[in-house]
Write a protein that holds these residues in place. Structure first.
Motif, PDB file in Angstrom:
ATOM      1  N   PRO A  86       0.641  -1.395  -0.228  1.00 38.88           N
ATOM      2  CA  PRO A  86       0.201  -0.040  -0.312  1.00 38.88           C
ATOM      3  C   PRO A  86       0.876   1.143  -0.174  1.00 38.88           C
ATOM      4  CG  PRO A  86       0.130  -0.823   1.782  1.00 38.88           C
ATOM      5  CD  PRO A  86       0.527  -1.410   1.717  1.00 38.88           C
ATOM      6  N   VAL A  87       0.696   2.306  -0.311  1.00 44.91           N
ATOM      7  CA  VAL A  87       0.784   3.585  -0.681  1.00 44.91           C
ATOM      8  C   VAL A  87      -0.123   4.769  -0.603  1.00 44.91           C
ATOM      9  CG1 VAL A  87       2.326   5.402  -1.868  1.00 44.91           C
ATOM     10  CG2 VAL A  87       2.793   3.002  -2.158  1.00 44.91           C
ATOM     11  N   GLU A  88       0.491   5.393  -0.024  1.00 43.19           N
ATOM     12  CA  GLU A  88      -1.169   6.398   0.860  1.00 43.19           C
ATOM     13  C   GLU A  88      -0.632   7.793   0.243  1.00 43.19           C
ATOM     14  OE1 GLU A  88      -4.240   6.067   0.498  1.00 43.19           O
ATOM     15  OE2 GLU A  88      -4.477   4.413   0.872  1.00 43.19           O
ATOM     16  N   ARG A  89      -0.967   8.612  -0.730  1.00 43.20           N
ATOM     17  CA  ARG A  89      -0.865  10.540  -0.639  1.00 43.20           C
ATOM     18  C   ARG A  89       0.476  10.578  -1.442  1.00 43.20           C
ATOM     19  NH1 ARG A  89      -2.762  13.967   3.045  1.00 43.20           N
ATOM     20  NH2 ARG A  89      -1.506  12.144   4.138  1.00 43.20           N
ATOM     21  N   GLN A  90       1.287   9.204  -2.462  1.00 44.08           N
ATOM     22  CA  GLN A  90       2.588  10.052  -2.802  1.00 44.08           C
ATOM     23  C   GLN A  90       2.399  10.288  -4.190  1.00 44.08           C
ATOM     24  OE1 GLN A  90       5.304  10.170  -0.901  1.00 44.08           O
ATOM     25  NE2 GLN A  90       5.801   9.135   0.979  1.00 44.08           N
ATOM     26  N   THR A  91       3.461  10.836  -5.156  1.00 42.34           N
ATOM     27  CA  THR A  91       3.539  11.033  -6.008  1.00 42.34           C
ATOM     28  C   THR A  91       4.997   9.755  -6.731  1.00 42.34           C
ATOM     29  OG1 THR A  91       5.144  12.663  -6.072  1.00 42.34           O
ATOM     30  CG2 THR A  91       2.820  12.969  -6.119  1.00 42.34           C
ATOM     31  N   VAL A  92       4.385   9.931  -8.129  1.00 46.07           N
ATOM     32  CA  VAL A  92       5.477   8.634  -8.412  1.00 46.07           C
ATOM     33  C   VAL A  92       6.205   9.610  -9.814  1.00 46.07           C
ATOM     34  CG1 VAL A  92       4.306   7.073  -9.272  1.00 46.07           C
ATOM     35  CG2 VAL A  92       6.396   7.149  -9.285  1.00 46.07           C
ATOM     36  N   ASP A  93       7.373  10.051 -10.147  1.00 50.53           N
ATOM     37  CA  ASP A  93       7.174  10.257 -11.936  1.00 50.53           C
ATOM     38  C   ASP A  93       7.048   9.664 -13.043  1.00 50.53           C
ATOM     39  OD1 ASP A  93       9.026  11.551 -13.612  1.00 50.53           O
ATOM     40  OD2 ASP A  93      10.938  12.308 -12.473  1.00 50.53           O
ATOM     41  N   SER A 117       7.553  13.985   1.896  1.00 49.05           N
ATOM     42  CA  SER A 117       7.444  12.815   2.447  1.00 49.05           C
ATOM     43  C   SER A 117       8.551  11.986   1.487  1.00 49.05           C
ATOM     44  CB  SER A 117       6.194  12.194   2.771  1.00 49.05           C
ATOM     45  OG  SER A 117       6.152  12.346   2.198  1.00 49.05           O
ATOM     46  N   TYR A 118       8.714  11.101   1.249  1.00 48.71           N
ATOM     47  CA  TYR A 118       9.025   9.829   0.404  1.00 48.71           C
ATOM     48  C   TYR A 118       8.986   8.301   1.021  1.00 48.71           C
ATOM     49  CZ  TYR A 118      13.689   9.220   2.124  1.00 48.71           C
ATOM     50  OH  TYR A 118      14.871   9.034   3.345  1.00 48.71           O
ATOM     51  N   LEU A 119       9.114   7.869   0.099  1.00 53.61           N
ATOM     52  CA  LEU A 119       9.082   6.849   0.183  1.00 53.61           C
ATOM     53  C   LEU A 119      10.003   5.316  -1.247  1.00 53.61           C
ATOM     54  CD1 LEU A 119       6.235   4.386   0.759  1.00 53.61           C
ATOM     55  CD2 LEU A 119       7.321   3.342  -0.659  1.00 53.61           C
ATOM     56  N   ALA A 120      10.443   4.187  -0.752  1.00 55.10           N
ATOM     57  CA  ALA A 120      11.563   3.816  -1.086  1.00 55.10           C
ATOM     58  C   ALA A 120      11.489   2.684  -1.430  1.00 55.10           C
ATOM     59  CB  ALA A 120      13.418   3.743  -1.221  1.00 55.10           C
ATOM     60  N   LEU A 121      11.345   1.128  -2.635  1.00 55.54           N
ATOM     61  CA  LEU A 121      10.734   0.708  -2.269  1.00 55.54           C
ATOM     62  C   LEU A 121      11.538  -0.179  -3.572  1.00 55.54           C
ATOM     63  CD1 LEU A 121       7.760  -1.340  -2.477  1.00 55.54           C
ATOM     64  CD2 LEU A 121       7.446  -0.563  -4.647  1.00 55.54           C
ATOM     65  N   ASP A 122      11.777  -1.147  -3.414  1.00 55.05           N
ATOM     66  CA  ASP A 122      13.216  -2.477  -3.672  1.00 55.05           C
ATOM     67  C   ASP A 122      12.349  -2.704  -4.624  1.00 55.05           C
ATOM     68  OD1 ASP A 122      14.150  -4.404  -4.462  1.00 55.05           O
ATOM     69  OD2 ASP A 122      15.012  -4.860  -3.119  1.00 55.05           O
ATOM     70  N   GLN A 123      11.964  -2.852  -5.922  1.00 58.45           N
ATOM     71  CA  GLN A 123      11.006  -3.155  -7.138  1.00 58.45           C
ATOM     72  C   GLN A 123      11.433  -4.875  -7.082  1.00 58.45           C
ATOM     73  OE1 GLN A 123      10.751  -2.742 -11.160  1.00 58.45           O
ATOM     74  NE2 GLN A 123      12.361  -0.754 -10.746  1.00 58.45           N
ATOM     75  N   ARG A 124      12.714  -5.345  -6.789  1.00 59.45           N
ATOM     76  CA  ARG A 124      13.124  -6.589  -7.068  1.00 59.45           C
ATOM     77  C   ARG A 124      11.945  -7.616  -6.279  1.00 59.45           C
ATOM     78  NH1 ARG A 124      19.060  -6.304  -5.781  1.00 59.45           N
ATOM     79  NH2 ARG A 124      18.229  -5.255  -4.466  1.00 59.45           N
ATOM     80  N   THR A 125      11.592  -7.249  -4.906  1.00 61.22           N
ATOM     81  CA  THR A 125      11.302  -8.046  -3.408  1.00 61.22           C
ATOM     82  C   THR A 125      10.023  -7.028  -3.235  1.00 61.22           C
ATOM     83  OG1 THR A 125      12.077  -6.723  -1.818  1.00 61.22           O
ATOM     84  CG2 THR A 125      13.253  -8.986  -2.851  1.00 61.22           C
ATOM     85  N   GLY A 126       9.408  -5.636  -3.589  1.00 61.07           N
ATOM     86  CA  GLY A 126       8.233  -5.199  -3.305  1.00 61.07           C
ATOM     87  C   GLY A 126       8.495  -4.753  -1.357  1.00 61.07           C
ATOM     88  N   ILE A 150       9.786  -2.299   1.832  1.00 65.19           N
ATOM     89  CA  ILE A 150       9.888  -1.263   1.437  1.00 65.19           C
ATOM     90  C   ILE A 150      11.407  -0.572   1.866  1.00 65.19           C
ATOM     91  CG2 ILE A 150       8.978   1.456   2.690  1.00 65.19           C
ATOM     92  CD1 ILE A 150       6.306   0.353   2.588  1.00 65.19           C
ATOM     93  N   LEU A 151      12.121   0.047   1.282  1.00 66.47           N
ATOM     94  CA  LEU A 151      12.969  -0.135   1.903  1.00 66.47           C
ATOM     95  C   LEU A 151      13.692   1.340   3.315  1.00 66.47           C
ATOM     96  CD1 LEU A 151      15.224  -0.532  -1.522  1.00 66.47           C
ATOM     97  CD2 LEU A 151      14.643  -1.849   0.367  1.00 66.47           C
ATOM     98  N   ASP A 152      12.633   2.144   2.402  1.00 68.81           N
ATOM     99  CA  ASP A 152      12.541   3.412   3.601  1.00 68.81           C
ATOM    100  C   ASP A 152      12.030   4.122   3.269  1.00 68.81           C
ATOM    101  OD1 ASP A 152      14.368   5.056   5.437  1.00 68.81           O
ATOM    102  OD2 ASP A 152      15.606   6.070   3.845  1.00 68.81           O
ATOM    103  N   GLU A 153      11.440   5.025   4.583  1.00 70.09           N
ATOM    104  CA  GLU A 153      10.027   6.434   4.749  1.00 70.09           C
ATOM    105  C   GLU A 153      10.312   7.083   5.214  1.00 70.09           C
ATOM    106  OE1 GLU A 153       5.980   5.072   3.965  1.00 70.09           O
ATOM    107  OE2 GLU A 153       6.638   3.441   5.864  1.00 70.09           O
ATOM    108  N   HIS A 154      10.503   7.857   4.601  1.00 73.90           N
ATOM    109  CA  HIS A 154      10.865   9.872   6.076  1.00 73.90           C
ATOM    110  C   HIS A 154      10.205  11.041   5.493  1.00 73.90           C
ATOM    111  CE1 HIS A 154      13.907  11.411   7.940  1.00 73.90           C
ATOM    112  NE2 HIS A 154      13.707  12.673   7.210  1.00 73.90           N
ATOM    113  N   ARG A 155       9.950  11.652   6.939  1.00 77.03           N
ATOM    114  CA  ARG A 155       9.099  12.993   7.031  1.00 77.03           C
ATOM    115  C   ARG A 155       9.930  13.611   7.427  1.00 77.03           C
ATOM    116  NH1 ARG A 155       2.680  13.305   8.600  1.00 77.03           N
ATOM    117  NH2 ARG A 155       3.253  15.391   9.379  1.00 77.03           N
ATOM    118  N   ALA A 156       9.865  15.086   6.457  1.00 77.14           N
ATOM    119  CA  ALA A 156      10.630  16.003   6.704  1.00 77.14           C
ATOM    120  C   ALA A 156      10.142  17.525   6.784  1.00 77.14           C
ATOM    121  CB  ALA A 156      11.965  16.065   6.078  1.00 77.14           C
ATOM    122  N   LYS A 157      10.770  18.308   7.391  1.00 76.49           N
ATOM    123  CA  LYS A 157       9.944  19.366   6.729  1.00 76.49           C
ATOM    124  C   LYS A 157      10.664  20.781   5.924  1.00 76.49           C
ATOM    125  CE  LYS A 157       7.241  20.668   9.810  1.00 76.49           C
ATOM    126  NZ  LYS A 157       6.094  21.217  10.366  1.00 76.49           N
TER     127      LYS A 157
END
Length: 186
Positions: free
Chosen positions: A94-101, A132-141, A143-150
Motif C-alpha cells: 500500500p502507498v498513500e498520498r505519494q507521487t511517482v515520476d 515525504s518519500y518512500l523507497a520501494l525495492d522493485q525486485r522484492t516489493g 519498503i526500504l525507507d520512508e521519511h517525513r521532513a520539514k
C-alpha cells in the motif's frame, strides 16, 4: 504495444494491441474504488499500481516535489508482475498520498515515491507543510525507507546510479539516501 485492463475485482488482463489477443491474466487484490491503473513495463517485470482517487481536501493537499513534471498522486496498491507470464512476483504494497515520476527508469532497483503535503493543524488556522518519500525495492516489493521532513530538509531529488558499486544514491536537498544492493545481508 500492449493494453492493460484492470477491473475492480482485481483481474488484470494484458492484451496485445496489434492482434487483440490476450497475452496473460493475473489476479490482483480487489480495488472496489479503482480510479485508474498505472502500468510501467521494465526489463523484467511490469509494475502495476491499482490507484484510487486520493481523498484530498482543503485540510489535506498533496503536490509533487518535482515542479514542472506531471507526477500522478498514488493512493493504492502496487504489484510487481513477471513480464512474460504475468505471475505475481510481489504485491499488495500500500502507498498513500505519494507521487511517482513516470520518467524514472524501471532499470533502477528502486521505485521512489515522494510528495509535498499540506495538512491543517487542528485547532489552529494554519497548515503543517512537510515532504515525504518512500523507497520501494522493485525486485522484492519491500519498503526500504520512508521519511517525513520539514521543507528545509527535503527538496527535489535526483538519483545517481553506480552500477559497478551496486549502489543508488538519492540527493535530497542537503540530505543523502544511499542504498547498496547485495545478493544477501551484509
Amino acid at each position: 504495444e500492449e493494453v492493460a485492463i484492470l477491473d475492480p475485482t482485481g483481474q488484470l488482463t494484458l492484451v496485445d494491441a496489434a492482434s487483440g489477443r490476450t497475452r496473460w491474466q493475473s489476479q490482483l487484490g480487489a480495488e472496489p474504488q479503482l480510479d485508474r491503473v498505472i502500468v510501467a513495463r521494465g526489463p523484467e517485470r511490469y509494475v502495476v499500481i491499482a490507484n484510487r482517487s486520493p481523498i484530498v481536501t482543503v485540510q489535506q493537499q498533496v503536490h509533487p516535489i518535482k515542479y514542472g513534471v506531471e507526477c500522478p498522486v498514488v493512493s493504492g496498491t502496487i504489484y510487481g508482475l513477471d513480464r512474460d507470464t504475468g505471475r505475481k512476483q510481489w504485491g499488495g504494497v500500500p502507498v498513500e498520498r505519494q507521487t511517482v515520476d513516470p520518467a524514472e527508469p524501471l532499470t533502477l532497483p528502486v521505485l521512489f515515491f515522494s510528495s509535498r503535503r499540506f495538512e491543517s493543524v487542528p485547532g489552529a488556522n494554519s497548515f503543517d507543510n512537510y515532504y515525504s518519500y518512500l523507497a520501494l525495492d522493485q525486485r522484492t516489493g519491500k519498503i526500504l525507507d520512508e521519511h517525513r521532513a520539514k521543507p528545509e530538509g527535503l527538496f527535489a531529488w535526483n538519483p545517481d546510479v553506480e552500477w559497478d558499486k551496486k549502489q543508488l544514491t538519492y540527493r535530497i536537498g542537503r540530505a543523502t539516501l544511499r542504498l547498496k544492493f547485495t545478493d544477501g545481508p551484509e
